[in-house]
Design a protein around this motif. Structure first.
Motif, PDB file in Angstrom:
ATOM      1  N   ASP A   1      -5.194  12.754  -3.244  1.00 29.56           N
ATOM      2  CA  ASP A   1      -5.027  12.812  -1.795  1.00 29.56           C
ATOM      3  C   ASP A   1      -4.958  11.390  -1.235  1.00 29.56           C
ATOM      4  OD1 ASP A   1      -4.931  15.597  -1.465  1.00 29.56           O
ATOM      5  OD2 ASP A   1      -7.121  15.766  -1.451  1.00 29.56           O
ATOM      6  N   LEU A   2      -4.577  11.270   0.022  1.00 28.14           N
ATOM      7  CA  LEU A   2      -4.363   9.967   0.630  1.00 28.14           C
ATOM      8  C   LEU A   2      -5.441   9.643   1.655  1.00 28.14           C
ATOM      9  CD1 LEU A   2      -0.486  10.103   1.120  1.00 28.14           C
ATOM     10  CD2 LEU A   2      -1.767   9.102  -0.773  1.00 28.14           C
ATOM     11  N   VAL A   3      -5.743   8.360   1.768  1.00 25.92           N
ATOM     12  CA  VAL A   3      -6.669   7.868   2.776  1.00 25.92           C
ATOM     13  C   VAL A   3      -5.887   6.953   3.711  1.00 25.92           C
ATOM     14  CG1 VAL A   3      -8.817   6.651   3.237  1.00 25.92           C
ATOM     15  CG2 VAL A   3      -8.563   7.953   1.115  1.00 25.92           C
ATOM     16  N   PHE A   4      -5.830   7.316   4.978  1.00 24.03           N
ATOM     17  CA  PHE A   4      -5.107   6.533   5.972  1.00 24.03           C
ATOM     18  C   PHE A   4      -6.095   5.816   6.880  1.00 24.03           C
ATOM     19  CE2 PHE A   4      -2.312  10.114   4.923  1.00 24.03           C
ATOM     20  CZ  PHE A   4      -1.131   9.463   4.623  1.00 24.03           C
TER      21      PHE A   4
ATOM     22  N   HIS B   1      -9.069   8.307   7.806  1.00 24.49           N
ATOM     23  CA  HIS B   1      -9.011   9.762   7.707  1.00 24.49           C
ATOM     24  C   HIS B   1      -8.226  10.148   6.459  1.00 24.49           C
ATOM     25  CE1 HIS B   1      -5.481   8.474  10.073  1.00 24.49           C
ATOM     26  NE2 HIS B   1      -4.845   9.496   9.515  1.00 24.49           N
ATOM     27  N   PHE B   2      -8.413  11.371   6.019  1.00 21.96           N
ATOM     28  CA  PHE B   2      -7.805  11.846   4.779  1.00 21.96           C
ATOM     29  C   PHE B   2      -6.612  12.755   5.077  1.00 21.96           C
ATOM     30  CE2 PHE B   2     -11.910  10.438   3.518  1.00 21.96           C
ATOM     31  CZ  PHE B   2     -11.832  10.105   2.183  1.00 21.96           C
ATOM     32  N   GLY B   3      -5.629  12.683   4.199  1.00 19.34           N
ATOM     33  CA  GLY B   3      -4.442  13.526   4.334  1.00 19.34           C
ATOM     34  C   GLY B   3      -4.039  14.111   3.003  1.00 19.34           C
ATOM     35  N   ARG B   4      -3.477  15.304   3.031  1.00 18.31           N
ATOM     36  CA  ARG B   4      -3.053  15.983   1.800  1.00 18.31           C
ATOM     37  C   ARG B   4      -1.577  16.308   1.866  1.00 18.31           C
ATOM     38  NH1 ARG B   4      -6.963  20.401  -0.161  1.00 18.31           N
ATOM     39  NH2 ARG B   4      -7.871  18.478  -1.037  1.00 18.31           N
ATOM     40  N   ILE B   5      -0.871  15.957   0.786  1.00 20.80           N
ATOM     41  CA  ILE B   5       0.523  16.309   0.644  1.00 20.80           C
ATOM     42  C   ILE B   5       0.679  17.371  -0.438  1.00 20.80           C
ATOM     43  CG2 ILE B   5       2.786  15.422  -0.047  1.00 20.80           C
ATOM     44  CD1 ILE B   5       1.999  12.787   1.337  1.00 20.80           C
ATOM     45  N   LEU B   6      -0.066  17.234  -1.525  1.00 20.02           N
ATOM     46  CA  LEU B   6      -0.106  18.266  -2.554  1.00 20.02           C
ATOM     47  C   LEU B   6      -0.922  19.457  -2.041  1.00 20.02           C
ATOM     48  CD1 LEU B   6      -0.815  16.240  -5.804  1.00 20.02           C
ATOM     49  CD2 LEU B   6       1.298  17.448  -5.250  1.00 20.02           C
ATOM     50  N   GLN B   7      -0.412  20.639  -2.178  1.00 18.16           N
ATOM     51  CA  GLN B   7      -1.145  21.807  -1.692  1.00 18.16           C
ATOM     52  C   GLN B   7      -1.879  22.523  -2.822  1.00 18.16           C
ATOM     53  OE1 GLN B   7      -1.533  22.325   1.558  1.00 18.16           O
ATOM     54  NE2 GLN B   7      -0.339  20.430   1.706  1.00 18.16           N
ATOM     55  N   SER B   8      -1.761  22.037  -4.034  1.00 22.52           N
ATOM     56  CA  SER B   8      -2.438  22.674  -5.165  1.00 22.52           C
ATOM     57  C   SER B   8      -3.582  21.803  -5.626  1.00 22.52           C
ATOM     58  CB  SER B   8      -1.460  22.910  -6.304  1.00 22.52           C
ATOM     59  OG  SER B   8      -0.861  21.704  -6.726  1.00 22.52           O
TER      60      SER B   8
ATOM     61  N   ALA C   1      -4.289   4.362   1.069  1.00 20.69           N
ATOM     62  CA  ALA C   1      -4.787   4.237  -0.292  1.00 20.69           C
ATOM     63  C   ALA C   1      -4.785   5.603  -0.957  1.00 20.69           C
ATOM     64  CB  ALA C   1      -6.204   3.645  -0.301  1.00 20.69           C
ATOM     65  N   LEU C   2      -4.871   5.599  -2.258  1.00 18.33           N
ATOM     66  CA  LEU C   2      -4.910   6.834  -3.033  1.00 18.33           C
ATOM     67  C   LEU C   2      -6.359   7.139  -3.385  1.00 18.33           C
ATOM     68  CD1 LEU C   2      -2.674   8.718  -4.343  1.00 18.33           C
ATOM     69  CD2 LEU C   2      -3.200   7.530  -6.468  1.00 18.33           C
ATOM     70  N   TYR C   3      -6.799   8.348  -3.092  1.00 22.86           N
ATOM     71  CA  TYR C   3      -8.191   8.723  -3.340  1.00 22.86           C
ATOM     72  C   TYR C   3      -8.389   9.122  -4.789  1.00 22.86           C
ATOM     73  CZ  TYR C   3     -12.810  10.683  -2.333  1.00 22.86           C
ATOM     74  OH  TYR C   3     -14.165  10.933  -2.295  1.00 22.86           O
ATOM     75  N   LEU C   4      -9.494   8.630  -5.385  1.00 24.29           N
ATOM     76  CA  LEU C   4      -9.843   8.978  -6.759  1.00 24.29           C
ATOM     77  C   LEU C   4     -10.966   9.989  -6.826  1.00 24.29           C
ATOM     78  CD1 LEU C   4      -9.813   5.469  -8.484  1.00 24.29           C
ATOM     79  CD2 LEU C   4      -8.066   7.256  -8.624  1.00 24.29           C
ATOM     80  N   GLY C   5     -11.806  10.016  -5.796  1.00 30.40           N
ATOM     81  CA  GLY C   5     -13.004  10.845  -5.794  1.00 30.40           C
ATOM     82  C   GLY C   5     -14.237   9.965  -5.735  1.00 30.40           C
TER      83      GLY C   5
ATOM     84  N   CYS D   1       0.806  -1.222   0.000  1.00 31.43           N
ATOM     85  CA  CYS D   1       0.000   0.000   0.000  1.00 31.43           C
ATOM     86  C   CYS D   1       0.840   1.274   0.000  1.00 31.43           C
ATOM     87  CB  CYS D   1      -0.979  -0.021   1.173  1.00 31.43           C
ATOM     88  SG  CYS D   1      -0.219  -0.056   2.818  1.00 31.43           S
ATOM     89  N   SER D   2       1.826   1.340   0.900  1.00 28.85           N
ATOM     90  CA  SER D   2       2.642   2.555   0.959  1.00 28.85           C
ATOM     91  C   SER D   2       3.637   2.607  -0.194  1.00 28.85           C
ATOM     92  CB  SER D   2       3.369   2.655   2.302  1.00 28.85           C
ATOM     93  OG  SER D   2       4.191   1.528   2.527  1.00 28.85           O
TER      94      SER D   2
END
Length: 221
Positions: free
Chosen positions: A171-174, A214-221, A182-186, A133-134
């Motif tokens: 965005d990421l789902v932890f 919970h959701f996490g963001r690394i990209l800020q754009s 996991a990687l979020y698609l929408g 996963c990671s």
């Protein structure tokens, strides 16, 4: 971790895929001579779905084309994946087609993750021979120049918390047990490398039960 039943993606895309494509397509390009023809598309669909994910990446297909052409290819990929996704097929198709038209770094991250669709799970893996996963999130983010540690808690630590309502493709789902990302698609859909015996897949978050996330963001754009 407790997973609901899942099935391995089919290797061959057949008549069910072809039946789904017309309803998922956006407007076909006016300049058809410079784009993928229906005959070419059907021939490609007749090959296996993993090949589709690897070879029909939107950025390559539309590098010198129009948004219409991008829509055409994105719709085709969405249709193929939807045909393999059981009752969640329509939701997967919508989420994937939208993610593949998002643009910028987010689209590149999703495209990269899609090339691993159907690849086997391997703890500590980060290649097409086996990936966890990671590892999947790490290689996806590496394509946009972001280095992540190959470890779920470390990725969680550098991600800014966001709400599910604010989450965007890429965005990421932890999961709250710190054992899965996991990687979020929408649209409530994720692409993930879940566990032994289950290849990289696209599923609804509802596929998981008994564990919060919970959701996490690394990209800020």
């Amino acid at each position: 971790r407790r997973l609901q039943a899942s099935r391995k993606p089919a290797l061959i895309a057949g008549s069910a895929v072809l039946a789904l494509i017309p309803g998922l397509m956006f407007a076909a390009p006016a300049n058809a001579a410079e784009s993928i023809s229906p005959q070419q598309l059907q021939a490609t669909i007749a090959s296996n779905s993993k090949l589709i994910a690897q070879k029909l990446q939107v950025s390559a297909a539309v590098s010198d084309g129009s948004l219409q052409k991008e829509n055409y290819v994105a719709g085709a990929i969405a249709g193929i994946v939807a045909a393999e996704s059981g009752p969640n097929g329509p939701e997967v198709a919508v989420a994937l087609a939208q993610a593949l038209q998002y643009g910028g770094e987010r689209e590149k991250i999703v495209e990269t993750a899609l090339t691993y669709l159907g690849d086997p799970y391997a703890l500590g893996g980060a290649s097409h021979d086996g990936i966890d996963c990671s590892g999947l999130t790490m290689v996806a983010y590496a394509t946009v120049g972001i280095s992540l540690v190959h470890y779920v808690p470390s990725q969680d630590a550098v991600a800014a918390p966001i709400s599910e309502a604010d989450a965007q493709p890429g965005d990421l789902v932890f999961f709250n047990d710190d054992e899965h990302v996991a990687l979020y698609l929408g649209g409530g859909m994720i692409i993930e490398a879940p566990d032994y015996g289950i290849p990289v897949r696209i599923v609804s978050l509802n596929t998981w039960s008994g564990i919060g996330y919970h959701f996490g963001r690394i990209l800020q754009s």
